[in-house]
Design a protein around this motif. Structure first.
Motif, PDB file in Angstrom:
ATOM      1  N   ILE A 138      25.181 -10.028 -14.086  1.00  0.00           N
ATOM      2  CA  ILE A 138      26.274  -9.314 -14.761  1.00  0.00           C
ATOM      3  C   ILE A 138      26.605  -7.990 -14.077  1.00  0.00           C
ATOM      4  N   ALA A 139      25.626  -7.396 -13.392  1.00  0.00           N
ATOM      5  CA  ALA A 139      25.854  -6.123 -12.709  1.00  0.00           C
ATOM      6  C   ALA A 139      26.912  -6.253 -11.618  1.00  0.00           C
ATOM      7  N   TYR A 140      27.155  -7.471 -11.149  1.00  0.00           N
ATOM      8  CA  TYR A 140      28.126  -7.663 -10.073  1.00  0.00           C
ATOM      9  C   TYR A 140      29.558  -7.428 -10.533  1.00  0.00           C
ATOM     10  N   GLN A 141      29.768  -7.367 -11.859  1.00  0.00           N
ATOM     11  CA  GLN A 141      31.090  -7.005 -12.374  1.00  0.00           C
ATOM     12  C   GLN A 141      31.467  -5.589 -11.939  1.00  0.00           C
ATOM     13  N   GLU A 142      30.471  -4.774 -11.606  1.00  0.00           N
ATOM     14  CA  GLU A 142      30.716  -3.398 -11.173  1.00  0.00           C
ATOM     15  C   GLU A 142      30.800  -3.280  -9.649  1.00  0.00           C
ATOM     16  N   ILE A 143      30.688  -4.421  -8.957  1.00  0.00           N
ATOM     17  CA  ILE A 143      30.703  -4.409  -7.490  1.00  0.00           C
ATOM     18  C   ILE A 143      31.850  -5.280  -6.968  1.00  0.00           C
ATOM     19  N   GLY A 144      31.862  -6.553  -7.397  1.00  0.00           N
ATOM     20  CA  GLY A 144      32.904  -7.482  -6.981  1.00  0.00           C
ATOM     21  C   GLY A 144      32.674  -8.029  -5.580  1.00  0.00           C
ATOM     22  N   ILE A 145      33.472  -9.022  -5.226  1.00  0.00           N
ATOM     23  CA  ILE A 145      33.480  -9.557  -3.864  1.00  0.00           C
ATOM     24  C   ILE A 145      34.782  -9.121  -3.194  1.00  0.00           C
ATOM     25  N   VAL A 191      41.669  -9.496  -9.659  1.00  0.00           N
ATOM     26  CA  VAL A 191      41.699  -8.878  -8.334  1.00  0.00           C
ATOM     27  C   VAL A 191      41.975  -7.378  -8.481  1.00  0.00           C
ATOM     28  N   ASN A 192      41.611  -6.651  -7.446  1.00  0.00           N
ATOM     29  CA  ASN A 192      41.727  -5.185  -7.427  1.00  0.00           C
ATOM     30  C   ASN A 192      40.962  -4.547  -8.576  1.00  0.00           C
ATOM     31  N   THR A 193      39.758  -5.036  -8.752  1.00  0.00           N
ATOM     32  CA  THR A 193      38.806  -4.450  -9.703  1.00  0.00           C
ATOM     33  C   THR A 193      37.399  -4.845  -9.256  1.00  0.00           C
ATOM     34  N   PRO A 194      36.386  -3.996  -9.382  1.00  0.00           N
ATOM     35  CA  PRO A 194      36.406  -2.639  -9.959  1.00  0.00           C
ATOM     36  C   PRO A 194      37.030  -1.597  -9.036  1.00  0.00           C
ATOM     37  N   SER A 195      37.405  -2.005  -7.814  1.00  0.00           N
ATOM     38  CA  SER A 195      38.129  -1.102  -6.922  1.00  0.00           C
ATOM     39  C   SER A 195      39.159  -1.910  -6.143  1.00  0.00           C
ATOM     40  N   TYR A 196      40.043  -1.227  -5.466  1.00  0.00           N
ATOM     41  CA  TYR A 196      41.111  -1.896  -4.720  1.00  0.00           C
ATOM     42  C   TYR A 196      40.510  -2.817  -3.649  1.00  0.00           C
ATOM     43  N   GLY A 197      41.045  -4.053  -3.571  1.00  0.00           N
ATOM     44  CA  GLY A 197      40.566  -4.993  -2.554  1.00  0.00           C
ATOM     45  C   GLY A 197      39.351  -5.801  -2.962  1.00  0.00           C
ATOM     46  N   LYS A 198      38.841  -5.577  -4.169  1.00  0.00           N
ATOM     47  CA  LYS A 198      37.703  -6.348  -4.685  1.00  0.00           C
ATOM     48  C   LYS A 198      38.184  -7.340  -5.744  1.00  0.00           C
ATOM     49  N   ALA A 199      37.329  -8.278  -6.111  1.00  0.00           N
ATOM     50  CA  ALA A 199      37.668  -9.274  -7.135  1.00  0.00           C
ATOM     51  C   ALA A 199      36.429  -9.609  -7.944  1.00  0.00           C
ATOM     52  N   CYS A 200      36.642  -9.927  -9.240  1.00  0.00           N
ATOM     53  CA  CYS A 200      35.532 -10.268 -10.138  1.00  0.00           C
ATOM     54  C   CYS A 200      35.828 -11.557 -10.895  1.00  0.00           C
TER      55      CYS A 200
END
Length: 244
Positions: A138-145, A191-200
């Motif tokens: 679940i912590a990966y929601q704060e990181i993303g791919i 897309v563009n979460t938790p930062s621009y260019g990331k996806a969850c």
């Protein structure tokens, strides 16, 4: 005013644009149209600028947490996965095997449904496995791919079947009315979460000690204009129409 409220949302996670950062103020993020929505108290159907077509009605089995009955879930064209009923010893406290929750930023499936969904997605495309694996944590929601790894056109719709509610009530053969609602890749991936260019990936597996109950949150609701109408029958209905 009527005993109902209506809900219109675009996303389940804050949209970050190219100029956004961890220091961007909430006020600035609110200016992004994707981060805006509507909550209408005491009405719904009259807001014809927010939806199109007819409403589909899901029966509310109990109005404590807008408890509904989930029949099955289907990943693309793979055969549907039946949703097990709530364990008998949990019915008194938790009532049904699913709730519709505007406050849930993800869809939390029972462990059995989650595991089968992942298997079905990988059956559709083995390359999905690498993208999905990090989100078991679940912590990966704060990181993303990296969003660049994701081609949403390759991903299937995920269809939920619920016990419905129509003015006709039960079907003549005694079976319960069923309705289908579709969760699109554009909403179960953000897309563009938790930062621009990331996806969850916004599906989660049930928490330890949680009963056999799925929490159906924003990734499904983002696809619809939703009216929670408590004035129908004893416990109400939830009406879904396609957003404009």
């Amino acid at each position: 005013s009527a005993n109902k409220f209506s809900f219109y949302s675009k996303r389940s996670a804050i949209h970050m644009n190219q100029s956004s950062s961890a220091n961007t103020s909430i006020e600035t993020l609110k200016q992004d149209p994707l981060n805006q929505g509507w909550l209408i108290l005491g009405g719904g159907e009259e807001q014809t600028n927010l939806y199109q077509g007819d409403f589909t009605q899901v029966k509310v089995e109990h109005d404590v947490y807008y408890n509904v009955e989930l029949v099955s879930m289907q990943v693309g064209d793979v055969p549907p996965i039946a949703a097990a009923p709530l364990q008998q010893n949990k019915v008194k406290s938790y009532l049904t095997n699913a709730i519709i929750d505007t406050g849930a930023g993800g869809i939390v499936l029972t462990a059995a449904l989650y595991q089968q969904m992942i298997k079905d997605l990988i059956t559709i495309n083995p390359e999905f496995e690498t993208l999905l694996k990090p989100f078991k944590n679940i912590a990966y929601q704060e990181i993303g791919i990296n969003e660049s790894e994701l081609d949403l056109a390759q991903w299937p719709d995920i269809i939920f079947t619920f016990v419905g509610d129509t003015q006709l009530g039960e079907k003549q053969d005694g079976k319960k009315q069923q309705v289908q609602l579709t969760c699109s890749p554009q909403t179960y991936w953000q897309v563009n979460t938790p930062s621009y260019g990331k996806a969850c990936f916004r599906f989660l597996s049930q928490l330890p000690q949680w009963p056999n109950q799925s929490i159906i949150g924003l990734p499904l609701l983002n696809n619809y204009y939703v009216i929670f109408d408590r004035s129908v029958d004893a416990t109400g209905v939830i009406k879904f129409a396609k957003q404009k």
